[in-house]
Design an enzyme around this catalytic site. Structure first.
Site, mmCIF file in Angstrom:
data_model
loop_
_atom_site.group_PDB
_atom_site.id
_atom_site.type_symbol
_atom_site.label_atom_id
_atom_site.label_comp_id
_atom_site.label_asym_id
_atom_site.label_seq_id
_atom_site.Cartn_x
_atom_site.Cartn_y
_atom_site.Cartn_z
ATOM 1 N N GLN A 95 -5.394 6.703 -16.930
ATOM 2 C CA GLN A 95 -4.832 8.032 -16.614
ATOM 3 C C GLN A 95 -4.144 8.603 -17.858
ATOM 4 O O GLN A 95 -3.873 7.872 -18.828
ATOM 5 C CB GLN A 95 -3.806 7.898 -15.488
ATOM 6 C CG GLN A 95 -2.679 6.926 -15.798
ATOM 7 C CD GLN A 95 -2.119 6.238 -14.565
ATOM 8 O OE1 GLN A 95 -2.258 6.702 -13.434
ATOM 9 N NE2 GLN A 95 -1.486 5.082 -14.778
ATOM 10 N N ASP A 124 7.481 2.751 -13.314
ATOM 11 C CA ASP A 124 8.678 3.373 -13.879
ATOM 12 C C ASP A 124 9.876 2.424 -13.819
ATOM 13 O O ASP A 124 10.836 2.580 -14.557
ATOM 14 C CB ASP A 124 9.002 4.675 -13.135
ATOM 15 C CG ASP A 124 9.002 4.461 -11.627
ATOM 16 O OD1 ASP A 124 7.992 4.806 -10.981
ATOM 17 O OD2 ASP A 124 9.980 3.903 -11.106
ATOM 18 N N GLU A 166 1.859 -4.039 -12.515
ATOM 19 C CA GLU A 166 1.528 -2.648 -12.882
ATOM 20 C C GLU A 166 0.271 -2.681 -13.747
ATOM 21 O O GLU A 166 0.197 -3.443 -14.720
ATOM 22 C CB GLU A 166 2.709 -2.053 -13.661
ATOM 23 C CG GLU A 166 2.408 -0.769 -14.427
ATOM 24 C CD GLU A 166 1.902 0.374 -13.573
ATOM 25 O OE1 GLU A 166 2.598 0.746 -12.607
ATOM 26 O OE2 GLU A 166 0.795 0.877 -13.874
ATOM 27 N N ASP A 200 -4.272 -5.522 -12.560
ATOM 28 C CA ASP A 200 -4.673 -4.781 -11.359
ATOM 29 C C ASP A 200 -4.087 -5.486 -10.140
ATOM 30 O O ASP A 200 -4.309 -6.689 -9.951
ATOM 31 C CB ASP A 200 -6.210 -4.747 -11.289
ATOM 32 C CG ASP A 200 -6.711 -3.855 -10.161
ATOM 33 O OD1 ASP A 200 -7.859 -3.396 -10.239
ATOM 34 O OD2 ASP A 200 -5.942 -3.618 -9.199
ATOM 35 N N GLY A 201 -3.364 -4.753 -9.325
ATOM 36 C CA GLY A 201 -2.725 -5.341 -8.141
ATOM 37 C C GLY A 201 -3.732 -5.923 -7.171
ATOM 38 O O GLY A 201 -3.458 -6.901 -6.468
ATOM 39 N N ASP A 222 3.997 0.349 -4.418
ATOM 40 C CA ASP A 222 4.574 1.561 -4.999
ATOM 41 C C ASP A 222 3.515 2.197 -5.898
ATOM 42 O O ASP A 222 3.586 2.160 -7.134
ATOM 43 C CB ASP A 222 5.827 1.167 -5.797
ATOM 44 C CG ASP A 222 6.505 2.355 -6.437
ATOM 45 O OD1 ASP A 222 7.473 2.131 -7.210
ATOM 46 O OD2 ASP A 222 6.061 3.500 -6.204
ATOM 47 N N THR A 260 0.296 5.082 -7.013
ATOM 48 C CA THR A 260 -0.068 6.490 -7.117
ATOM 49 C C THR A 260 -0.892 6.865 -5.887
ATOM 50 O O THR A 260 -1.106 6.033 -5.000
ATOM 51 C CB THR A 260 -0.908 6.699 -8.396
ATOM 52 O OG1 THR A 260 -1.711 5.538 -8.629
ATOM 53 C CG2 THR A 260 -0.025 6.911 -9.605
ATOM 54 N N PRO A 319 -7.498 4.046 -9.996
ATOM 55 C CA PRO A 319 -7.233 2.611 -9.793
ATOM 56 C C PRO A 319 -6.454 2.337 -8.503
ATOM 57 O O PRO A 319 -6.445 1.221 -8.008
ATOM 58 C CB PRO A 319 -6.409 2.228 -11.023
ATOM 59 C CG PRO A 319 -5.799 3.493 -11.508
ATOM 60 C CD PRO A 319 -6.788 4.571 -11.180
HETATM 61 N N1 SAM Z 1 6.565 6.880 -6.866
HETATM 62 C C1 SAM Z 1 5.288 7.283 -7.390
HETATM 63 C C2 SAM Z 1 4.455 7.955 -6.339
HETATM 64 O O1 SAM Z 1 4.831 7.937 -5.156
HETATM 65 O O2 SAM Z 1 3.407 8.486 -6.711
HETATM 66 C C3 SAM Z 1 4.522 6.139 -7.972
HETATM 67 C C4 SAM Z 1 5.309 5.235 -8.841
HETATM 68 S S1 SAM Z 1 4.467 4.378 -10.079
HETATM 69 C C5 SAM Z 1 4.407 5.533 -11.372
HETATM 70 C C6 SAM Z 1 2.816 4.247 -9.480
HETATM 71 C C7 SAM Z 1 2.070 3.268 -10.360
HETATM 72 O O3 SAM Z 1 0.979 2.675 -9.663
HETATM 73 C C8 SAM Z 1 1.440 3.901 -11.609
HETATM 74 O O4 SAM Z 1 2.189 3.529 -12.743
HETATM 75 C C9 SAM Z 1 0.015 3.363 -11.637
HETATM 76 O O5 SAM Z 1 -0.406 2.996 -12.938
HETATM 77 C C10 SAM Z 1 0.132 2.169 -10.713
HETATM 78 N N2 SAM Z 1 -1.142 1.709 -10.147
HETATM 79 C C11 SAM Z 1 -2.166 2.464 -9.666
HETATM 80 N N3 SAM Z 1 -3.179 1.665 -9.250
HETATM 81 C C12 SAM Z 1 -2.778 0.366 -9.464
HETATM 82 C C13 SAM Z 1 -3.375 -0.905 -9.241
HETATM 83 N N4 SAM Z 1 -4.616 -1.018 -8.711
HETATM 84 N N5 SAM Z 1 -2.674 -2.018 -9.578
HETATM 85 C C14 SAM Z 1 -1.419 -1.916 -10.121
HETATM 86 N N6 SAM Z 1 -0.799 -0.732 -10.373
HETATM 87 C C15 SAM Z 1 -1.480 0.400 -10.035
#
Ligand code: SAM
Length: 286
Positions: free
Chosen positions: A38, A93, A113, A144-145, A162, A164, A169
């Site tokens: 992203q 974050d 993350e 990757d989670g 938590d 996106t 992803p």
């Molecule tokens: N509070 C925010 C919201 O509600 O949109 C999200 C917080 S945080 C920035 C979301 C994180 O999820 C991002 O940093 C993103 O890179 C991460 N993310 C997305 N897909 C993921 C995956 N498959 N495994 C781990 N992290 C992931």
């Protein structure tokens, strides 16, 4: 320069939907890098403080991040007698981890993350959230989670997804396969809470997520929160447990931590859903 000449205001616009944009006055772009996942940007704003955007969507602002991070953390934590091992999927974050790391009984907070650039941007420009990265009980993993929960042999008392929105992803984080693996690494008394989008724009996604949880867990709930920077203002978290008959709106312990938002009344009120939302998801709640 002639003081009467005003520098034009700069704006960052989140194009949430074709028909709904949100614009934030900005003073400076502090960070902008594209990862394999992203575009990661941080803007300095006069009212909201520093704001993180992923692919142009507002993730957190220093002004209102306490709402999201207190609600994702303390609602489930108050429903458990203690939290010793917590897993956060996403959360780059650091704000969710910061709230979890406040619990004295905690043994370890594992945060998985996928994007190292989000961590880098948070370290540099979101210090009140990324402070958690340096905590001795923090186990920060860049992965990757989906892969992590499939492969881990650990068991967690509390899992917080938590993530996106369900694009890129994060899309599989809203799927049945992922929650089967979550179920496998959640302790018998454990609770899983997930970012569950918004009733005003994503009712179908909420129904899909709750239906998936309903297939795997004995208790399923949904609660709302209201912040400044998510479109429409009202967004939700799903909550689920292997234990039956959970009374989600009744904390089992007092949380004696200083809060900016969370208290018992807010906790109970969060589960009071608007009729249009309740009617559409009632079949999945138990
Ligand atoms: N509070 C925010 C919201 O509600 O949109 C999200 C917080 S945080 C920035 C979301 C994180 O999820 C991002 O940093 C993103 O890179 C991460 N993310 C997305 N897909 C993921 C995956 N498959 N495994 C781990 N992290 C992931």
């Amino acid at each position: 320069m002639d003081s009467s000449v005003k520098t034009p205001k700069q704006w960052m616009t989140e194009k949430f939907q074709e028909y709904y944009h949100l614009s934030y006055q900005v003073e400076e772009k502090l960070y902008s890098k594209r990862s394999e996942f992203q575009l990661v940007e941080v803007f300095k704003t006069p009212f909201f403080g520093n704001m993180l955007f992923n692919d142009g969507l507002a993730m957190v602002s220093e002004k209102d991040e306490f709402v999201y991070h207190e609600m994702i953390s303390h609602v489930p934590a108050s429903l458990l007698p203690s939290i010793k091992k917590v897993l956060i999927i996403g959360g780059g974050d650091g704000g969710t981890a910061r709230e979890i790391l406040r619990y004295p009984e905690l043994e370890a907070c594992t945060m998985v993350e996928i994007d190292p650039l989000v961590i880098e941007a948070a370290r540099e420009f979101l210090p009140t959230m990324s402070v958690s990265f340096n905590h001795p009980k923090m186990n920060l993993i860049v992965e990757d989670g989906i892969k992590f929960v499939k492969e881990t042999s650990e068991s967690f008392d509390l899992i917080l997804v938590d993530s996106t929105d369900p694009i890129g992803p994060a899309q599989p984080l809203f799927g049945p396969e992922f929650y089967k693996d979550i179920h496998a690494c959640l302790s018998p008394e454990g609770i899983v809470v997930s970012q569950a989008e918004t009733p005003y724009f994503a009712m179908d996604m909420q129904k899909k997520l709750l239906s998936i949880l309903n297939d795997s867990f004995k208790s399923v709930g949904l609660y709302n929160y209201h912040n400044l920077t998510y479109p429409g203002g009202t967004w939700s978290f799903s909550i689920a447990s292997k234990k039956p008959n959970m009374t989600w709106d009744k904390p089992v312990r007092d949380i004696n931590l200083d809060m900016k938002l969370y208290n018992k009344a807010i906790h109970q009120g969060a589960f009071a859903l608007p009729e249009f939302q309740k009617q559409q998801i009632a079949e999945f709640l138990k």
